[in-house]
Design a protein around this motif. Structure first.
Motif, PDB file in Angstrom:
ATOM      1  N   ALA A 514       0.829  -1.201   0.000  1.00  0.00           N
ATOM      2  CA  ALA A 514       0.000   0.000   0.000  1.00  0.00           C
ATOM      3  C   ALA A 514       0.861   1.246   0.000  1.00  0.00           C
ATOM      4  O   ALA A 514       1.829   1.349   0.755  1.00  0.00           O
ATOM      5  N   GLN A 515       0.492   2.191  -0.848  1.00  0.00           N
ATOM      6  CA  GLN A 515       1.167   3.485  -0.821  1.00  0.00           C
ATOM      7  C   GLN A 515       0.735   4.262   0.408  1.00  0.00           C
ATOM      8  O   GLN A 515      -0.359   4.074   0.940  1.00  0.00           O
ATOM      9  N   ILE A 516       1.602   5.159   0.868  1.00  0.00           N
ATOM     10  CA  ILE A 516       1.366   5.908   2.094  1.00  0.00           C
ATOM     11  C   ILE A 516       1.183   7.383   1.752  1.00  0.00           C
ATOM     12  O   ILE A 516       2.079   7.991   1.157  1.00  0.00           O
ATOM     13  N   PRO A 517       0.037   7.961   2.103  1.00  0.00           N
ATOM     14  CA  PRO A 517      -0.140   9.400   1.858  1.00  0.00           C
ATOM     15  C   PRO A 517       0.819  10.216   2.716  1.00  0.00           C
ATOM     16  O   PRO A 517       1.018   9.927   3.901  1.00  0.00           O
ATOM     17  N   GLY A 518       1.418  11.226   2.107  1.00  0.00           N
ATOM     18  CA  GLY A 518       2.301  12.121   2.841  1.00  0.00           C
ATOM     19  C   GLY A 518       1.533  13.235   3.515  1.00  0.00           C
ATOM     20  O   GLY A 518       0.296  13.313   3.436  1.00  0.00           O
ATOM     21  N   LYS A 519       2.248  14.137   4.167  1.00  0.00           N
ATOM     22  CA  LYS A 519       1.603  15.242   4.866  1.00  0.00           C
ATOM     23  C   LYS A 519       0.854  16.170   3.912  1.00  0.00           C
ATOM     24  O   LYS A 519      -0.117  16.813   4.300  1.00  0.00           O
ATOM     25  N   ASP A 520       1.326  16.231   2.654  1.00  0.00           N
ATOM     26  CA  ASP A 520       0.664  17.110   1.691  1.00  0.00           C
ATOM     27  C   ASP A 520      -0.502  16.421   0.988  1.00  0.00           C
ATOM     28  O   ASP A 520      -1.124  16.994   0.096  1.00  0.00           O
ATOM     29  N   GLY A 521      -0.806  15.175   1.366  1.00  0.00           N
ATOM     30  CA  GLY A 521      -1.926  14.453   0.778  1.00  0.00           C
ATOM     31  C   GLY A 521      -1.562  13.589  -0.407  1.00  0.00           C
ATOM     32  O   GLY A 521      -2.342  12.707  -0.789  1.00  0.00           O
ATOM     33  N   SER A 522      -0.405  13.821  -1.010  1.00  0.00           N
ATOM     34  CA  SER A 522       0.025  13.000  -2.143  1.00  0.00           C
ATOM     35  C   SER A 522       0.806  11.800  -1.629  1.00  0.00           C
ATOM     36  O   SER A 522       1.340  11.808  -0.522  1.00  0.00           O
ATOM     37  N   TYR A 523       0.859  10.738  -2.470  1.00  0.00           N
ATOM     38  CA  TYR A 523       1.541   9.533  -2.042  1.00  0.00           C
ATOM     39  C   TYR A 523       3.051   9.746  -1.951  1.00  0.00           C
ATOM     40  O   TYR A 523       3.656  10.420  -2.799  1.00  0.00           O
ATOM     41  N   MET A 524       3.645   9.173  -0.920  1.00  0.00           N
ATOM     42  CA  MET A 524       5.081   9.276  -0.728  1.00  0.00           C
ATOM     43  C   MET A 524       5.796   8.452  -1.800  1.00  0.00           C
ATOM     44  O   MET A 524       5.258   7.478  -2.328  1.00  0.00           O
ATOM     45  N   THR A 525       7.009   8.849  -2.099  1.00  0.00           N
ATOM     46  CA  THR A 525       7.828   8.126  -3.076  1.00  0.00           C
ATOM     47  C   THR A 525       9.033   7.520  -2.366  1.00  0.00           C
ATOM     48  O   THR A 525       9.343   7.854  -1.228  1.00  0.00           O
ATOM     49  N   GLY A 526       9.709   6.640  -3.057  1.00  0.00           N
ATOM     50  CA  GLY A 526      10.876   5.996  -2.475  1.00  0.00           C
ATOM     51  C   GLY A 526      10.614   4.528  -2.205  1.00  0.00           C
ATOM     52  O   GLY A 526       9.501   4.120  -1.868  1.00  0.00           O
ATOM     53  N   HIS A 527      11.638   3.716  -2.342  1.00  0.00           N
ATOM     54  CA  HIS A 527      11.514   2.267  -2.263  1.00  0.00           C
ATOM     55  C   HIS A 527      10.993   1.790  -0.914  1.00  0.00           C
ATOM     56  O   HIS A 527      10.319   0.773  -0.811  1.00  0.00           O
ATOM     57  N   ASN A 528      11.295   2.535   0.158  1.00  0.00           N
ATOM     58  CA  ASN A 528      10.889   2.105   1.501  1.00  0.00           C
ATOM     59  C   ASN A 528       9.515   2.598   1.916  1.00  0.00           C
ATOM     60  O   ASN A 528       8.951   2.092   2.896  1.00  0.00           O
ATOM     61  N   ASN A 529       8.969   3.580   1.213  1.00  0.00           N
ATOM     62  CA  ASN A 529       7.760   4.249   1.671  1.00  0.00           C
ATOM     63  C   ASN A 529       6.488   3.542   1.219  1.00  0.00           C
ATOM     64  O   ASN A 529       5.656   4.090   0.482  1.00  0.00           O
ATOM     65  N   TYR A 530       6.341   2.301   1.685  1.00  0.00           N
ATOM     66  CA  TYR A 530       5.141   1.508   1.444  1.00  0.00           C
ATOM     67  C   TYR A 530       4.771   0.783   2.732  1.00  0.00           C
ATOM     68  O   TYR A 530       5.590   0.613   3.638  1.00  0.00           O
ATOM     69  N   PHE A 531       3.516   0.346   2.775  1.00  0.00           N
ATOM     70  CA  PHE A 531       3.064  -0.530   3.849  1.00  0.00           C
ATOM     71  C   PHE A 531       2.932  -1.928   3.252  1.00  0.00           C
ATOM     72  O   PHE A 531       2.010  -2.212   2.507  1.00  0.00           O
ATOM     73  N   PHE A 532       3.883  -2.791   3.554  1.00  0.00           N
ATOM     74  CA  PHE A 532       3.925  -4.143   2.993  1.00  0.00           C
ATOM     75  C   PHE A 532       3.189  -5.094   3.933  1.00  0.00           C
ATOM     76  O   PHE A 532       3.350  -5.018   5.160  1.00  0.00           O
TER      77      PHE A 532
END
Length: 760
Positions: A514-532
């Motif tokens: 699952a992608q993780i929404p950032g503080k600005d509401g958009s999805y975070m990027t980067g290989h680690n920024n997921y909920f596996f």
């Protein structure tokens, strides 16, 4: 000489005598009054005398103990000690050497020497003698027996102890967000302030007793004196559905992964599907309730609502099967998909070409889920099933702080992304509850953790937890089919759940990224920024338990090829050791060695299929664990391999129908498989290179004419083909198997990142 008395002296004597007489009568009158009225200043003398002769002592009671399902204590009252020092001048047992006491006591209590000295050095005068004794704050209270013995061994004059009860959690960091902890309120009462300690406080609270008797002036109990005893009442005993051993296996596995990957969050839930009983539940960051080193107060297993990713596809597939709209052999074009004018969604990082619906689910294709939910079921009917699985309401679990889901289901794109777990947010416990329907032949069970509450004084049952069927969203037949499909998602070479396959036990389940929404509401990027995550059951049929493991933002390293690890690495490192230990503890026999060898070595003998329906044969082959490649429709006119030939389990079986033959996607075919397909289609094979197919001159889906040239380019598998998921094939080299499918090496948890694909 005259002896005449001085008149002034006589007057003085008379006045003094009169004063004495008046004082006598006042005192005599007071005595007569006291004798008659038997009170002084409104205090009855008989009552006062009684109070001086009567001793009243408190009889301590214990707060109720919380046990696991087998009677092992998880939270209990134990004896503890408060250390104090007598400092009153003139008392024989006071502290004599303050410097020595401070020097030796400070390191044991874990405080500064200056603090101890400050407590001991009290001012004492005749007018203000100061305190008789002093304590040392929280550092000197709730001491264990071992700590008390350590202090006693110092033989410090003036140091004594008060015995009392304290709350103790024998396992330390162990289901801490479930159990909670206690503290002392302003009235000096011990109360629960978190978890079950708080929600069950009325049951757990104790009532102290007391004893009264007569004593003499030496504080000795009078012979034959009557006693009045009010017995203490301990708090109720609470028995949970948790199993201490299983919880321990889960905690141990999660701790190791926490140390290796330092994720921001981890969640684990284990439940019995036939009852809904929770066997284990853990949320990290956790804490030790004995020291209350708390940084995260929320029980994320029930309170954290987030976009689940592809674990949602379990319920999308189940709904489609229940409604009879799931055809495992139906072909579709993977890659990108749009519904009702919505923005297109995609299968991230890959395009598998034209594949079957079954393979799409195995590979965790967003497009497959979108087609099933939007086209086959339709948005309204799909939503009805999500509600049948109770994903729109709290589960009703008997724990405080449960959060409900948040459905985002208005616009076409929101409806579409919900089919593969993006946009709409649900909790882990909601997923576990819904999965019990799949594991329990269609019956969905309400999760619960309180097995029984008993009066600890007389054994009376005050509350009894019972299994409760929350609904029947699917039939037993549908549930069995879903379990089988989820089993292939783990066991098949193309399955995204391949890293969770185990040698001794059949596993069924679905990965999620699952992608993780950032503080600005958009999805975070980067290989680690997921909920596996992984949502599954063991064994595949007749499951002993259902399980959810989720890990947020693990710090992934590099695999053996120097490429970034996949998200399934940390999740499987929790799942596999936990399952192995738990199944052995439950005494569930592993697959017999003969069965393992049969599965690995026996192979599959191809039957004669010519003249039979191609769809029916394809389904039979899938059920047998093979990989049918369907070219065309109608009756079968040709097959490869020929009848009677034995091939490896899971190998491709090529079937040519009498109508509408079209070229399949050959990506990942071995040289031998390419030749079999060429023979099936009666075309002229023209390969270049060696290894596995990476290019073909006739595009997938194009019609095929007999006698045409079929040109393909083959390449050996590069390290990068396994870099995304070196665990997918258990570290084995596919090139050693002439029937191996290297495309399986792209079917991994990273492919499953498409479960939360960016909307384009």
């Amino acid at each position: 000489m005259s002896t005449k008395k001085n008149p002034a002296v006589n007057v003085g004597v008379r006045v003094l005598l009169l004063a004495f007489i008046l004082l006598f009568f006042v005192l005599f009158g007071r005595i007569v009054y006291i004798q008659a009225a038997k009170e002084v200043d409104g205090v009855q003398l008989s009552d006062y005398a009684e109070s001086q002769r009567t001793v009243s002592k408190t009889l301590e009671a214990k707060r109720g103990t919380i046990y696991d399902r087998n009677g092992m204590p998880l939270a209990e009252d134990v004896q503890s000690y408060t250390v104090y020092a007598i400092v009153r001048d003139g008392f024989q047992g006071r502290v004599k050497d303050e410097e020595k006491v401070a020097e030796e006591l400070a390191p044991i209590l874990g405080v500064d020497q200056a603090y101890i000295l400050d407590q001991l050095n009290v001012t004492s005068t005749e007018e203000n003698p100061g305190p008789f004794q002093v304590e040392f704050g929280s550092s000197g209270s709730k001491l264990s027996y071992e700590k008390k013995e350590e202090i006693e061994a110092l033989d410090l004059k003036g140091i004594y102890f008060i015995r009392e009860n304290k709350r103790f959690y024998p396992n330390g960091v162990f289901a801490s967000h479930v159990l909670g902890y206690t503290t002392e309120n302003d009235e000096g009462e011990i109360v629960g302030v978190m978890g079950l300690e708080k929600s069950l406080d009325d049951y757990l609270q104790q009532t102290p007793g007391k004893i009264q008797y007569k004593r003499d002036k030496l504080d000795t109990k009078l012979p034959n004196a009557e006693e009045m005893v009010v017995p203490p009442h301990n708090g109720a005993s609470v028995y949970l559905t948790f199993d201490q051993k299983i919880q321990g296996f889960l905690e141990d596995a999660m701790k190791k992964v926490e140390e290796e990957y330092t994720p921001s969050n981890m969640i684990g839930i284990v439940a019995k599907p036939e009852t809904g009983q929770i066997l284990a539940m853990a949320s990290y960051p956790s804490f030790d309730p004995n020291v209350r080193d708390i940084t995260h107060y929320q029980n994320d297993a029930i309170s954290y609502r987030f976009e689940p990713g592809s674990t949602m596809k379990v319920f999308t597939v189940a709904a489609a099967i229940e409604e009879g709209v799931f055809n495992p052999n139906e072909l579709y074009q993977s890659g990108r998909y749009s519904f009702n004018g919505s923005t297109a969604i995609s299968d991230v990082r890959t395009n598998w070409g034209t594949i079957s619906m079954l393979e799409g689910i195995q590979r965790s294709s967003n497009v497959a889920a979108g087609i099933l939910g939007m086209e086959k079921l339709g948005p309204d009917r799909f939503l009805e099933y999500l509600k049948k699985f109770d994903l729109d309401k709290t589960t009703g679990i008997d724990l405080p702080g449960e959060t409900n889901s948040r459905f985002v289901y208005k616009e076409p794109i929101e409806k579409l992304t919900t089919t593969f777990g993006q946009g709409t947010a649900i909790t882990p416990i909601q997923q576990i509850k819904a999965l019990t329907a799949v594991a329990n032949d269609g019956k969905m069970m309400t999760p619960y953790v309180i097995n029984e509450i008993k009066n600890s004084n007389n054994g009376e049952t005050l509350y009894k937890g019972k299994p409760e069927v929350a609904g029947t969203p699917i039939s037993a037949e549908t549930a069995e089919r879903v379990r089988t499909i989820l089993g292939t998602a783990v066991s098949e070479s193309v399955g995204s759940g391949k890293p969770y396959e185990m040698e001794d036990y059949d596993v069924a389940g679905k990965t999620g990224t699952a992608q993780i929404p950032g503080k600005d509401g958009s999805y975070m990027t980067g290989h680690n920024n997921y909920f596996f995550s992984f949502l599954g059951m063991v064994p595949e049929q007749d499951p002993e338990f259902v399980i959810y493991i989720g890990i947020k933002q693990p710090q992934l390293g590099l695999n053996q090829y120097g490429y970034p690890e996949s998200g399934s690495s940390p999740v499987s490192k929790v799942f596999k050791p936990f399952v192995q230990n738990t199944m052995q503890y439950l005494d569930i026999a592993p697959r017999e060695e003969e069965q393992k060898q049969e599965k690995a070595q026996k192979g599959f003998t191809v039957k004669e299929y010519k003249g039979t329906d191609i769809t029916a044969v394809s389904q039979q082959l899938q059920e047998a664990g093979m990989t049918p490649v369907v070219v065309g429709s109608g009756k079968i006119v040709r097959q490869e391999p020929a009848a009677g030939e034995t091939i490896l389990p899971g190998a491709r079986v090529f079937l040519l129908g009498e109508e509408n033959p079209a070229m399949p996607d050959l990506t990942g075919y071995s040289y031998r498989e390419f030749l079999r397909l060429s023979s099936l289609l009666n075309v002229q094979p023209n390969p270049t290179g060696s290894g596995y197919v990476v290019k073909q001159n006739v595009e997938a889906g194009q019609p095929v004419q007999e006698g045409d040239y079929l040109v393909v380019e083959l390449e050996p598998p590069a390290p990068s083909s396994t870099a995304n998921e070196d665990e997918t094939n258990g570290g084995e080299d596919d090139t050693t198997d002439e029937y191996a499918d290297p495309s399986s090496q792209g079917a991994n948890e990273e492919d499953d990142a498409s479960s939360s694909a960016p909307v384009e």
